[in-house]
Design a protein around this motif. Structure first.
Motif, PDB file in Angstrom:
ATOM      1  N   PRO A 132       0.845  -1.204   0.000  1.00  0.00           N
ATOM      2  CA  PRO A 132       0.000   0.000   0.000  1.00  0.00           C
ATOM      3  C   PRO A 132       0.877   1.250   0.000  1.00  0.00           C
ATOM      4  O   PRO A 132       1.972   1.246   0.553  1.00  0.00           O
ATOM      5  N   PRO A 133       0.408   2.331  -0.606  1.00  0.00           N
ATOM      6  CA  PRO A 133       1.220   3.550  -0.646  1.00  0.00           C
ATOM      7  C   PRO A 133       1.236   4.260   0.699  1.00  0.00           C
ATOM      8  O   PRO A 133       0.411   3.995   1.573  1.00  0.00           O
ATOM      9  N   VAL A 134       2.187   5.171   0.842  1.00  0.00           N
ATOM     10  CA  VAL A 134       2.236   6.035   2.017  1.00  0.00           C
ATOM     11  C   VAL A 134       1.220   7.151   1.793  1.00  0.00           C
ATOM     12  O   VAL A 134       1.180   7.757   0.721  1.00  0.00           O
ATOM     13  N   ILE A 135       0.393   7.410   2.795  1.00  0.00           N
ATOM     14  CA  ILE A 135      -0.617   8.464   2.681  1.00  0.00           C
ATOM     15  C   ILE A 135      -0.059   9.728   3.319  1.00  0.00           C
ATOM     16  O   ILE A 135       0.347   9.721   4.479  1.00  0.00           O
ATOM     17  N   ASN A 136      -0.035  10.799   2.549  1.00  0.00           N
ATOM     18  CA  ASN A 136       0.494  12.077   3.004  1.00  0.00           C
ATOM     19  C   ASN A 136      -0.621  12.864   3.702  1.00  0.00           C
ATOM     20  O   ASN A 136      -1.532  13.364   3.043  1.00  0.00           O
ATOM     21  N   PRO A 137      -0.568  13.006   5.023  1.00  0.00           N
ATOM     22  CA  PRO A 137      -1.622  13.737   5.725  1.00  0.00           C
ATOM     23  C   PRO A 137      -1.514  15.254   5.553  1.00  0.00           C
ATOM     24  O   PRO A 137      -2.417  15.983   5.943  1.00  0.00           O
ATOM     25  N   TYR A 138      -0.427  15.736   4.961  1.00  0.00           N
ATOM     26  CA  TYR A 138      -0.197  17.169   4.822  1.00  0.00           C
ATOM     27  C   TYR A 138      -0.592  17.715   3.454  1.00  0.00           C
ATOM     28  O   TYR A 138      -0.397  18.906   3.203  1.00  0.00           O
ATOM     29  N   SER A 139      -1.113  16.889   2.549  1.00  0.00           N
ATOM     30  CA  SER A 139      -1.475  17.391   1.223  1.00  0.00           C
ATOM     31  C   SER A 139      -2.529  18.483   1.378  1.00  0.00           C
ATOM     32  O   SER A 139      -3.419  18.401   2.218  1.00  0.00           O
ATOM     33  N   LEU A 140      -2.416  19.511   0.567  1.00  0.00           N
ATOM     34  CA  LEU A 140      -3.220  20.713   0.760  1.00  0.00           C
ATOM     35  C   LEU A 140      -4.545  20.715   0.004  1.00  0.00           C
ATOM     36  O   LEU A 140      -5.305  21.665   0.112  1.00  0.00           O
ATOM     37  N   GLY A 141      -4.817  19.714  -0.772  1.00  0.00           N
ATOM     38  CA  GLY A 141      -6.088  19.697  -1.488  1.00  0.00           C
ATOM     39  C   GLY A 141      -6.025  20.502  -2.770  1.00  0.00           C
ATOM     40  O   GLY A 141      -4.970  20.918  -3.225  1.00  0.00           O
ATOM     41  N   ASN A 142      -7.196  20.698  -3.351  1.00  0.00           N
ATOM     42  CA  ASN A 142      -7.284  21.411  -4.623  1.00  0.00           C
ATOM     43  C   ASN A 142      -6.945  22.883  -4.463  1.00  0.00           C
ATOM     44  O   ASN A 142      -7.113  23.460  -3.404  1.00  0.00           O
ATOM     45  N   ALA A 143      -6.494  23.471  -5.544  1.00  0.00           N
ATOM     46  CA  ALA A 143      -6.247  24.905  -5.582  1.00  0.00           C
ATOM     47  C   ALA A 143      -7.370  25.559  -6.382  1.00  0.00           C
ATOM     48  O   ALA A 143      -7.896  24.976  -7.322  1.00  0.00           O
TER      49      ALA A 143
END
Length: 164
Positions: A132-143
């Motif tokens: 399974p991939p590493v999930i980045n909890p810091y991704s900022l979402g859509n711009a």
């Protein structure tokens, strides 16, 4: 006359044998276990595949997901500048942390110092196609594009908290 000439030349090079049915192409591209995990998430997100050469990749990552990497001969100059100035360093930092990690959870602190990947909404990082991939909890979402600007006086954090 030109149309007739183009038609005859085109038929020599672009005949029915040169085209494949969509079903044949779809059968040749199968998702890896990491891709299958990510496909469960239907939100808008990007994927960074470190299991291959990230920016010279022609694997199915871009077939299934919006990829941070991949190869295109006409890559935008600004994106190449972002790759050179920020992404390469952040990816190398993450790879160094991965060398010392005992589990995928050990990689989460390394993601706290990847602002360019976060800005690009990199939610998943594939480091092994079978895991399974590493999930980045810091991704900022859509711009989103800004319609109006509102200028505010600069406040200190303490004064802002007292007003709110």
């Amino acid at each position: 006359m030109v149309l007739l000439d183009l038609w005859t030349v085109d038929k020599r090079y672009l005949n029915a044998d040169r085209f494949e049915r969509l079903s044949a192409i779809q059968k040749s591209v199968t998702p890896t276990p990491a891709d299958a995990f990510i496909l469960k998430d239907q939100s808008y997100k990007r994927v960074l595949n470190l299991a291959v050469s990230t920016f010279n990749d022609n694997t199915p990552t871009s077939y299934f997901h919006k990829s941070v990497g991949g190869y295109h001969g006409a890559k935008l100059k600004r994106y190449q500048e972002l790759i050179d100035s920020a992404l390469v360093g952040e990816i190398n930092t993450f790879i160094s942390a991965a060398g010392n990690a005992k589990s995928a959870e050990d990689l989460i602190p390394a993601l706290s110092s990847t602002p360019a990947l976060d800005m690009l909404n990199t939610r998943y990082i594939i480091y092994n196609h079978e895991a399974p991939p590493v999930i980045n909890p810091y991704s900022l979402g859509n711009a989103w594009f800004v319609e109006n600007l509102y200028w505010l006086k600069m406040q200190t954090r303490k004064s802002w908290q007292s007003n709110h």
